[in-house]
Scaffold this motif. Structure first.
Motif, PDB file in Angstrom:
ATOM      1  N   ARG A 213       0.835  -1.201   0.000  1.00 33.70           N
ATOM      2  CA  ARG A 213       0.000   0.000   0.000  1.00 33.70           C
ATOM      3  C   ARG A 213       0.868   1.247   0.000  1.00 33.70           C
ATOM      4  NH1 ARG A 213      -4.186  -1.812   4.808  1.00 33.70           N
ATOM      5  NH2 ARG A 213      -5.173  -3.559   3.682  1.00 33.70           N
ATOM      6  N   ALA A 214       0.400   2.243  -0.761  1.00 29.25           N
ATOM      7  CA  ALA A 214       1.151   3.500  -0.825  1.00 29.25           C
ATOM      8  C   ALA A 214       1.031   4.288   0.475  1.00 29.25           C
ATOM      9  CB  ALA A 214       0.668   4.339  -1.998  1.00 29.25           C
ATOM     10  N   GLY A 215      -0.018   4.068   1.223  1.00 27.26           N
ATOM     11  CA  GLY A 215      -0.235   4.834   2.454  1.00 27.26           C
ATOM     12  C   GLY A 215       0.291   4.173   3.711  1.00 27.26           C
ATOM     13  N   THR A 216       1.138   3.175   3.591  1.00 25.01           N
ATOM     14  CA  THR A 216       1.707   2.525   4.773  1.00 25.01           C
ATOM     15  C   THR A 216       2.569   3.515   5.543  1.00 25.01           C
ATOM     16  OG1 THR A 216       1.735   0.404   3.621  1.00 25.01           O
ATOM     17  CG2 THR A 216       3.075   0.591   5.598  1.00 25.01           C
ATOM     18  N   THR A 217       2.313   3.653   6.834  1.00 25.86           N
ATOM     19  CA  THR A 217       3.012   4.639   7.659  1.00 25.86           C
ATOM     20  C   THR A 217       4.177   3.983   8.407  1.00 25.86           C
ATOM     21  OG1 THR A 217       1.540   4.238   9.547  1.00 25.86           O
ATOM     22  CG2 THR A 217       0.884   5.917   7.954  1.00 25.86           C
ATOM     23  N   LEU A 218       5.013   4.832   8.982  1.00 27.06           N
ATOM     24  CA  LEU A 218       6.127   4.345   9.783  1.00 27.06           C
ATOM     25  C   LEU A 218       5.645   3.556  10.996  1.00 27.06           C
ATOM     26  CD1 LEU A 218       8.723   7.277   9.829  1.00 27.06           C
ATOM     27  CD2 LEU A 218       9.088   4.967   8.988  1.00 27.06           C
ATOM     28  N   THR A 219       4.560   4.011  11.617  1.00 28.14           N
ATOM     29  CA  THR A 219       4.029   3.316  12.790  1.00 28.14           C
ATOM     30  C   THR A 219       3.585   1.911  12.434  1.00 28.14           C
ATOM     31  OG1 THR A 219       3.277   5.459  13.648  1.00 28.14           O
ATOM     32  CG2 THR A 219       2.365   3.479  14.663  1.00 28.14           C
ATOM     33  N   GLN A 220       2.922   1.755  11.292  1.00 34.72           N
ATOM     34  CA  GLN A 220       2.493   0.432  10.866  1.00 34.72           C
ATOM     35  C   GLN A 220       3.691  -0.466  10.569  1.00 34.72           C
ATOM     36  OE1 GLN A 220       0.064   1.566   7.545  1.00 34.72           O
ATOM     37  NE2 GLN A 220      -1.824   1.577   8.736  1.00 34.72           N
ATOM     38  N   ALA A 221       4.691   0.072   9.877  1.00 39.57           N
ATOM     39  CA  ALA A 221       5.874  -0.724   9.553  1.00 39.57           C
ATOM     40  C   ALA A 221       6.616  -1.154  10.820  1.00 39.57           C
ATOM     41  CB  ALA A 221       6.795   0.071   8.632  1.00 39.57           C
ATOM     42  N   ARG A 222       6.722  -0.245  11.793  1.00 39.53           N
ATOM     43  CA  ARG A 222       7.405  -0.596  13.040  1.00 39.53           C
ATOM     44  C   ARG A 222       6.641  -1.665  13.797  1.00 39.53           C
ATOM     45  NH1 ARG A 222       8.323   5.759  14.478  1.00 39.53           N
ATOM     46  NH2 ARG A 222      10.220   6.094  13.212  1.00 39.53           N
ATOM     47  N   ALA A 223       5.300  -1.577  13.789  1.00 41.98           N
ATOM     48  CA  ALA A 223       4.488  -2.585  14.481  1.00 41.98           C
ATOM     49  C   ALA A 223       4.646  -3.952  13.823  1.00 41.98           C
ATOM     50  CB  ALA A 223       3.023  -2.150  14.479  1.00 41.98           C
ATOM     51  N   ILE A 224       4.649  -3.986  12.484  1.00 39.62           N
ATOM     52  CA  ILE A 224       4.837  -5.257  11.777  1.00 39.62           C
ATOM     53  C   ILE A 224       6.209  -5.838  12.077  1.00 39.62           C
ATOM     54  CG2 ILE A 224       5.015  -6.309   9.492  1.00 39.62           C
ATOM     55  CD1 ILE A 224       2.946  -4.324   8.511  1.00 39.62           C
ATOM     56  N   LEU A 225       7.227  -4.995  12.057  1.00 44.22           N
ATOM     57  CA  LEU A 225       8.592  -5.454  12.328  1.00 44.22           C
ATOM     58  C   LEU A 225       8.700  -6.037  13.728  1.00 44.22           C
ATOM     59  CD1 LEU A 225      11.490  -5.562  11.162  1.00 44.22           C
ATOM     60  CD2 LEU A 225      11.886  -3.337  12.224  1.00 44.22           C
TER      61      LEU A 225
END
Length: 393
Positions: A213-225
């Motif tokens: 998704r183009a709208g993936t945020t840093l917070t979402q990426a950090r949570a997934i990681l």
């Protein structure tokens, strides 16, 4: 950084360009009345606007119109022919005709141009300075253009430092997001090679769609990681190690006693009935209560985006609270707003609103404000029999 607004006259403008104009020309944009701002290159300013267009609520076509307006500013160096920085001594009022602006804006129509100009004025980047008959034209003094009726770009230039700082921050966030996505892809491939539970495997598979998704945020990426790291260092590895140890011990026993019969597990102790099959009768109402499924748990599968991050439905109040606040943080919603939503709609009502916001996260510029509006809308509904959103958990 504080900016002190002074006129171009006090900044050192030429006397013949800042003479007091007759009252008949009041309302136009003139060099004498332009506030002071730090000089900026047209190319740098345009790059900043293009980067923060989503933060400003602008579509790509509106950004093209800004580019067309900036191209009309007289900031060419007469000696070299190259672009010179835009300064307070540059007339910021564009008096080009609509046909010229449409041509420079990649051939948009006159109607589209007027619509985009209205949007730019709404977000506070331009100011219209129309003449009595609505025409745009310059005012000359001593053979030089010192004022004009038209489209004033002063608001945009006053925000130049702010926009360029925001653009730099967005570029840094984009670089960090690309690095996080690379780490997530590596951990994701490693997780797929492990023997994980069905819920964990479903989560790992769902991360692929989230990253696209183009709208993936840093917070979402950090949570997934963080969740992928937990899968790699959590219980699954310990279970594998335990199974390996049990298998090793069993093999050692077989080698030591090859003729021994396999040891069976200890049978379960019988109850007081000593193996007899005794039929017990239960009240009909109690059995009905046991077979009734939890309607809230059934709804977890309806939350497609939320269940991708949390495949396992919460089993108690503590887990439900944790998921509600964590998912709200991923959507950039303040904790106070989430608390207000829980007190108004309940936990499950709040999760359903968060799910709707997650589906359109790319298009929502201010998630916290959107969430507050959704709370007010749902709280004003008349709730009767068969309601979709419960008032409490």
């Amino acid at each position: 950084m504080k900016q002190q607004q002074v006129t171009a006259l006090s900044a050192g403008a030429q006397e013949d360009c800042v003479q007091t104009l007759p009252p008949a020309f009041q309302g136009m944009g003139s060099i004498a009345h332009q506030p002071y701002f730090r000089g900026v290159a047209r190319r740098d300013l345009m790059a900043a606007v293009n980067t923060v267009a989503r933060d400003l609520g602008l579509r790509p076509a509106s950004v093209v119109v800004i580019d067309a307006l900036l191209s009309c500013l007289p900031c060419k160096d007469s000696a070299s022919g190259k672009d010179a920085p835009i300064t307070p001594l540059t007339l910021l009022t564009v008096f080009a005709a609509n046909d010229t602006l449409c041509f420079r804006a990649k051939g948009i129509t006159d109607r589209q141009l007027r619509r985009h100009l209205a949007r730019l004025e709404e977000v506070g980047l331009i100011q219209r300075r129309d003449s009595a008959n609505g025409k745009r034209f310059p005012i000359y003094r001593g053979g030089k253009v010192v004022a004009a009726f038209g489209i004033d770009l002063t608001p945009l230039l006053l925000r130049a430092d702010e926009l360029m700082a925001l653009a730099q921050r967005r570029r840094c966030e984009a670089d960090e997001l690309r690095g996080l996505k690379s780490c997530i892809q590596r951990l994701r491939a490693e997780c797929l090679n492990r023997a994980l539970s069905d819920e964990a495997t479903a989560f790992v598979e769902a991360t692929r769609n989230v990253l696209r998704r183009a709208g993936t945020t840093l917070t979402q990426a950090r949570a997934i990681l963080q969740q992928l790291k937990s899968l790699l260092t959590g219980a699954p590895d310990e279970n594998d190690a335990l199974e390996t140890a049990v298998e090793t011990k069993a093999n050692a026993d077989v080698i030591a006693h090859p003729n021994a019969a396999p040891q069976l597990s200890e049978p379960c102790k019988q109850s007081g009935t000593d193996g007899q099959n005794v039929r017990h009768k239960e009240p009909p109402n109690s059995y009905t209560k046991k077979t009734t499924q939890n309607p809230q748990t059934d709804r977890w599968e309806d939350l497609k985006t939320l269940s991708a991050f949390y495949p396992k439905a919460p089993t108690n109040q503590q887990e439900l609270t944790r998921i509600t606040f964590e998912f709200g943080q991923m959507l950039r919603i303040a904790q106070s707003t989430i608390s207000k939503a829980i007190s108004t709609l309940g936990y499950w009502g709040t999760l359903f609103v968060q799910e709707q916001l997650a589906l359109k996260a790319d298009a929502v510029r201010d998630p916290d404000r959107y969430f507050l509006k959704a709370i007010q809308t749902r709280s004003q509904r008349e709730v009767g029999h068969g309601q979709l959103l419960p008032a409490s958990c």
